[in-house]
Motif scaffolding. Structure first.
Motif, mmCIF file in Angstrom:
data_model
loop_
_atom_site.group_PDB
_atom_site.id
_atom_site.type_symbol
_atom_site.label_atom_id
_atom_site.label_comp_id
_atom_site.label_asym_id
_atom_site.label_seq_id
_atom_site.Cartn_x
_atom_site.Cartn_y
_atom_site.Cartn_z
ATOM 1 N N ARG A 110 0.842 -1.193 0.000
ATOM 2 C CA ARG A 110 0.000 0.000 0.000
ATOM 3 C C ARG A 110 0.883 1.252 0.000
ATOM 4 N N THR A 111 0.323 2.337 -0.503
ATOM 5 C CA THR A 111 1.063 3.597 -0.623
ATOM 6 C C THR A 111 0.330 4.712 0.110
ATOM 7 N N ARG A 112 1.085 5.511 0.850
ATOM 8 C CA ARG A 112 0.531 6.715 1.477
ATOM 9 C C ARG A 112 1.391 7.904 1.075
ATOM 10 N N PRO A 122 17.254 18.980 -4.876
ATOM 11 C CA PRO A 122 18.578 18.899 -4.253
ATOM 12 C C PRO A 122 19.666 18.788 -5.313
ATOM 13 N N GLU A 123 20.878 19.074 -4.898
ATOM 14 C CA GLU A 123 21.997 19.126 -5.843
ATOM 15 C C GLU A 123 22.172 17.813 -6.597
ATOM 16 N N PHE A 124 22.043 16.670 -5.890
ATOM 17 C CA PHE A 124 22.267 15.391 -6.569
ATOM 18 C C PHE A 124 21.196 15.129 -7.623
ATOM 19 N N ALA A 125 19.953 15.588 -7.355
ATOM 20 C CA ALA A 125 18.874 15.386 -8.324
ATOM 21 C C ALA A 125 19.078 16.271 -9.547
ATOM 22 N N CYS A 126 19.515 17.501 -9.320
ATOM 23 C CA CYS A 126 19.808 18.389 -10.457
ATOM 24 C C CYS A 126 20.895 17.785 -11.331
ATOM 25 N N GLY A 127 21.931 17.247 -10.689
ATOM 26 C CA GLY A 127 23.008 16.637 -11.456
ATOM 27 C C GLY A 127 22.540 15.434 -12.238
ATOM 28 N N ALA A 128 21.719 14.570 -11.607
ATOM 29 C CA ALA A 128 21.235 13.374 -12.282
ATOM 30 C C ALA A 128 20.305 13.703 -13.438
ATOM 31 N N LEU A 129 19.516 14.764 -13.262
ATOM 32 C CA LEU A 129 18.575 15.171 -14.309
ATOM 33 C C LEU A 129 19.198 16.137 -15.309
ATOM 34 N N ARG A 130 20.467 16.465 -15.077
ATOM 35 C CA ARG A 130 21.210 17.386 -15.949
ATOM 36 C C ARG A 130 20.538 18.755 -16.025
ATOM 37 N N LEU A 131 20.235 19.272 -14.818
ATOM 38 C CA LEU A 131 19.614 20.586 -14.685
ATOM 39 C C LEU A 131 20.532 21.505 -13.889
ATOM 40 N N PRO A 132 20.404 22.819 -14.051
ATOM 41 C CA PRO A 132 21.215 23.752 -13.263
ATOM 42 C C PRO A 132 20.883 23.623 -11.780
ATOM 43 N N GLU A 133 21.884 23.834 -10.946
ATOM 44 C CA GLU A 133 21.646 23.808 -9.501
ATOM 45 C C GLU A 133 20.600 24.854 -9.129
ATOM 46 N N GLY A 134 19.755 24.516 -8.168
ATOM 47 C CA GLY A 134 18.712 25.437 -7.728
ATOM 48 C C GLY A 134 17.446 25.391 -8.556
ATOM 49 N N THR A 135 17.346 24.464 -9.494
ATOM 50 C CA THR A 135 16.149 24.349 -10.320
ATOM 51 C C THR A 135 14.959 23.924 -9.464
ATOM 52 N N THR A 136 13.814 24.532 -9.704
ATOM 53 C CA THR A 136 12.580 24.150 -9.023
ATOM 54 C C THR A 136 11.837 23.128 -9.861
ATOM 55 N N GLY A 137 11.613 21.974 -9.279
ATOM 56 C CA GLY A 137 10.854 20.916 -9.948
ATOM 57 C C GLY A 137 9.685 20.508 -9.089
ATOM 58 N N TYR A 138 9.474 19.196 -8.942
ATOM 59 C CA TYR A 138 8.348 18.696 -8.149
ATOM 60 C C TYR A 138 8.839 17.543 -7.296
ATOM 61 N N ALA A 139 8.405 17.504 -6.044
ATOM 62 C CA ALA A 139 8.791 16.431 -5.125
ATOM 63 C C ALA A 139 7.550 15.678 -4.667
ATOM 64 N N LEU A 140 7.637 14.369 -4.702
ATOM 65 C CA LEU A 140 6.543 13.503 -4.243
ATOM 66 C C LEU A 140 7.106 12.575 -3.175
ATOM 67 N N VAL A 141 6.627 12.710 -1.942
ATOM 68 C CA VAL A 141 7.124 11.931 -0.804
ATOM 69 C C VAL A 141 6.088 10.866 -0.451
ATOM 70 N N ARG A 142 6.530 9.602 -0.438
ATOM 71 C CA ARG A 142 5.573 8.516 -0.189
ATOM 72 C C ARG A 142 6.131 7.493 0.807
ATOM 73 N N LEU A 143 5.210 6.833 1.496
ATOM 74 C CA LEU A 143 5.547 5.728 2.379
ATOM 75 C C LEU A 143 4.858 4.486 1.834
ATOM 76 N N ARG A 144 5.633 3.409 1.624
ATOM 77 C CA ARG A 144 5.068 2.145 1.154
ATOM 78 C C ARG A 144 5.056 1.162 2.312
ATOM 79 N N THR A 145 3.962 0.417 2.456
ATOM 80 C CA THR A 145 3.849 -0.565 3.520
ATOM 81 C C THR A 145 3.603 -1.952 2.931
ATOM 82 N N LEU A 146 4.025 -2.967 3.656
ATOM 83 C CA LEU A 146 3.791 -4.358 3.281
ATOM 84 C C LEU A 146 3.071 -5.023 4.440
#
Length: 267
Positions: A110-112, A122-146
């Motif tokens: 299940r997902t919450r 964050p800096e590592f996400a900008c680097g991985a996505l090949r975007l300039p540092e400080g770029t505003t994107g979208y964050a989705l925070v989830r908890l998965r349960t079993l």
């Protein structure tokens, strides 16, 4: 009501999802038994009157659900359905990314959604996505349960171009649908990914969400996904409880690698 045998052109259901449903019925009825190769992409295009891109997207969904597996150079093959004897929440192939567990063989996952919205990446996400540092994107925070036990705490970071797509995915934000399938439906199918994993002490917010002591080791998985064209569209930062989630991986050599190994043995 008798299930449709073809694509309903008047339905609001996307063609790729209709094809997924049709193929899953053929798999469930053993018309295509485990181990048998599914019809080729060309054959499915002709049989159902669909484009190759639509057929390919449907096959990717079947792979993500663990109903089929692709073998390089041979095609897509039916996989044995899960049984009650299959324990744990298992990652067996590169296609079985953790965020696709909804609709996968483990129905107890299940997902919450804990938080979502525009965020400075964050800096590592900008680097991985090949975007300039400080770029505003979208964050989705989830908890998965079993089985009701917290298993995975993760954050998806999306580039600015995909922020409206994620924000409009109401079923995903309600924890009732797969983010991967929503992005594929928006024109960002999974073409490949790089994933790293290491044992770490989780950050405070992850430990709290997972219901563990702050010093408890967890498996930190960071993954960057890209489309078949190479466009990077998702970074997933996750912390997994190893006492809850069973991790497995199957590695297969490509045709070129097999040929190379054969030449090495011959030499």
């Amino acid at each position: 009501m008798t299930p449709p045998k073809g694509i309903d052109r008047q339905s609001s259901t996307p063609y790729y999802q209709q094809l997924v449903d049709l193929l899953e019925r053929r798999l469930a009825s053993a018309e295509i038994p485990p181990g048998r190769r599914l019809p080729s992409e060309n054959d499915l295009c002709k049989e159902y009157g669909l484009s190759r891109a639509t057929v390919r997207q449907a096959l990717q969904v079947l792979e993500s659900r663990g109903r089929a597996t692709r073998i390089a150079g041979r095609g897509v093959f039916a996989v044995r359905p899960a049984t009650a004897a299959d324990d744990g929440w298992t990652v067996r192939r590169p296609e079985d990314f953790l965020e696709n567990a909804l609709g996968h063989r483990n129905r107890s996952v299940r997902t919450r959604v804990l938080a979502h919205g525009p965020a400075v990446l964050p800096e590592f996400a900008c680097g991985a996505l090949r975007l300039p540092e400080g770029t505003t994107g979208y964050a989705l925070v989830r908890l998965r349960t079993l089985d009701g036990v917290p298993a995975l705490y993760g954050v998806h970071y999306s580039p600015p171009a995909l922020a409206p797509v994620v924000a409009a995915s109401t079923e995903v934000l309600a924890g009732r649908a797969s983010l991967g399938l929503a992005l594929a439906g928006a024109g960002y199918p999974l073409g490949g990914a790089h994933r790293s994993a290491r044992a770490v002490t989780p950050p405070a917010e992850a430990a709290e969400a997972l219901g563990i002591a702050p010093a408890t080791p967890t498996l930190h998985i960071r993954r960057t996904s890209w489309t078949p064209a190479g466009e990077r569209f998702d970074v997933h930062d996750a912390w997994v409880r190893g006492d809850v989630v069973e991790m497995e991986a199957t590695v297969e050599l490509t045709g070129a690698a097999v040929a190379g190994a054969a030449r090495a043995r011959a030499g």
